[in-house]
Scaffold this active site. Structure first.
Site, mmCIF file in Angstrom:
data_model
loop_
_atom_site.group_PDB
_atom_site.id
_atom_site.type_symbol
_atom_site.label_atom_id
_atom_site.label_comp_id
_atom_site.label_asym_id
_atom_site.label_seq_id
_atom_site.Cartn_x
_atom_site.Cartn_y
_atom_site.Cartn_z
ATOM 1 N N ASP A 8 0.847 -1.187 0.000
ATOM 2 C CA ASP A 8 0.000 0.000 0.000
ATOM 3 C C ASP A 8 0.888 1.243 0.000
ATOM 4 O O ASP A 8 1.764 1.383 0.869
ATOM 5 C CB ASP A 8 -0.906 0.020 1.228
ATOM 6 N N ASP A 130 -15.606 -4.294 -1.305
ATOM 7 C CA ASP A 130 -15.487 -4.227 0.153
ATOM 8 C C ASP A 130 -16.882 -4.380 0.730
ATOM 9 O O ASP A 130 -17.810 -3.680 0.316
ATOM 10 C CB ASP A 130 -14.883 -2.893 0.583
#
Length: 258
Positions: A8, A130
C-alpha cells in the site's frame, strides 16, 4: 492457491491502514521498491499494489513509483486506487501492469465498468468489493473508503458482472481488514459456492498459516496479505507464491463453513 503480497502506497511510502482509516496509519518503509524486491526474492509471482493517495483524492502522487515497479518486470502487478475513468485504467495498463483493480466505481457505475471490460477485455480488470456483513450474514457493498454502505448485496451485483464475462474478484470483509483477527472463512465459502467460476481473491484478517489453509480449502484462487507478511506473521519463504504443495491441517482444526 496463490499468496499475493500487498504493498500500500501513501506519499511514496509503504504503509498499512487499520480498516481503511487514514488517521490510523502504520509506516513500514520509505523505500517500497525494496519491499517489492524482497517479496520477489522470496518467490512472489504476483503483487497487489494499492495507491492510497489515488483512492483518497484521485491524485497521481505515486504514479512514478508504480511505473518503476512495472518497469522492473520482476512480478505480475495488479494495481488499484483512484481508477475512476477508462483513460486512467488504460494509462496504468500501458505501464506494463497486468490487471487494474476497480473499487468504488464498480459499485456506483457498473454499466460503465462493464463497458471498460468490453474495451480492454474483462481479464484485464479485478473487481474489488469491500463488504459489511449484516445481522443476517448478507454482505452489503461499501464505497468511498468504507464510509458509505449501500443497499446492494455483493451477490446481486456480481450476477451482472459474471454474466458480462468478469471472473477476477477481490473481496474484503472490512471488519477484518488490518486487524489480524482471522479471515471471514464462511463468507468466502459461500462466495465460491454461489459463483464457482469466479477466481476469488480473499482479503482481510489473515494472520497465520492456518488461515491460508482454511481459505485454500474453501476454494479461493488467491489470498492477499499485507500486514501479516510485513510483520512476519506468515512467511513467503516458507510458502513461496502458493500453499498448494503443503499438507492441509487436520480436519478437526478447520473452521466450519468450508
Amino acid at each position: 492457491m496463490q499468496l499475493i503480497p500487498a504493498i500500500d502506497l501513501k506519499d511514496g511510502r509503504c504503509v498499512r491502514l487499520f480498516q481503511g482509516d487514514f488517521a490510523a496509519e502504520t509506516q513500514y518503509s520509505t523505500n517500497p521498491v525494496e519491499i517489492l524486491d524482497r517479496y520477489v526474492a522470496l518467490g512472489a509471482e504476483r503483487v497487489h499494489v494499492v495507491d492510497l493517495d489515488g483512492a483518497k483524492d484521485g491524485s497521481q502522487a505515486n504514479h512514478g513509483l508504480i511505473a518503476s515497479f512495472a518497469g522492473k518486470q520482476v512480478a505480475q502487478l495488479q494495481v488499484g486506487g483512484g481508477l475512476r475513468t477508462l483513460e486512467r485504467v488504460q494509462a496504468l495498463l500501458s505501464l506494463g501492469v497486468q490487471r487494474a483493480v476497480i473499487g468504488s466505481v464498480a459499485v456506483s457505475s457498473p454499466d460503465e465498468v462493464m463497458r471498460w471490460g468490453q474495451v480492454l477485455g474483462a481479464d484485464k480488470l479485478v473487481l474489488a468489493f469491500d463488504v459489511r456483513i449484516d445481522a443476517g450474514n448478507t454482505p452489503f457493498l461499501t464505497t468511498h473508503g468504507w464510509v458509505n454502505t449501500s443497499d446492494v448485496s455483493l451477490w446481486s451485483l456480481l450476477e451482472r458482472y459474471v454474466a458480462a464475462g468478469f471472473q477476477h474478484v477481490l473481496c474484503t470483509d472490512i471488519a477484518r481488514d488490518g486487524a489480524l483477527t482471522g479471515p471471514n472463512v464462511a463468507l468466502y465459502a459461500d462466495a465460491v459456492r454461489r459463483f464457482p467460476g469466479v477466481s476469488w481473491q480473499a482479503s482481510g484478517g489473515v494472520s497465520s498459516a492456518r488461515d491460508l489453509h482454511e481459505l485454500r480449502d474453501c476454494g479461493v484462487a488467491a489470498v492477499i496479505s499485507g500486514k501479516a507478511l510485513l510483520e512476519n506473521k506468515i512467511s513467503l519463504r516458507s510458502y513461496g507464491h502458493s500453499c498448494e504443495t503443503h499438507n492441509p491441517l487436520p480436519r478437526r482444526s478447520r473452521r466450519s463453513g468450508c
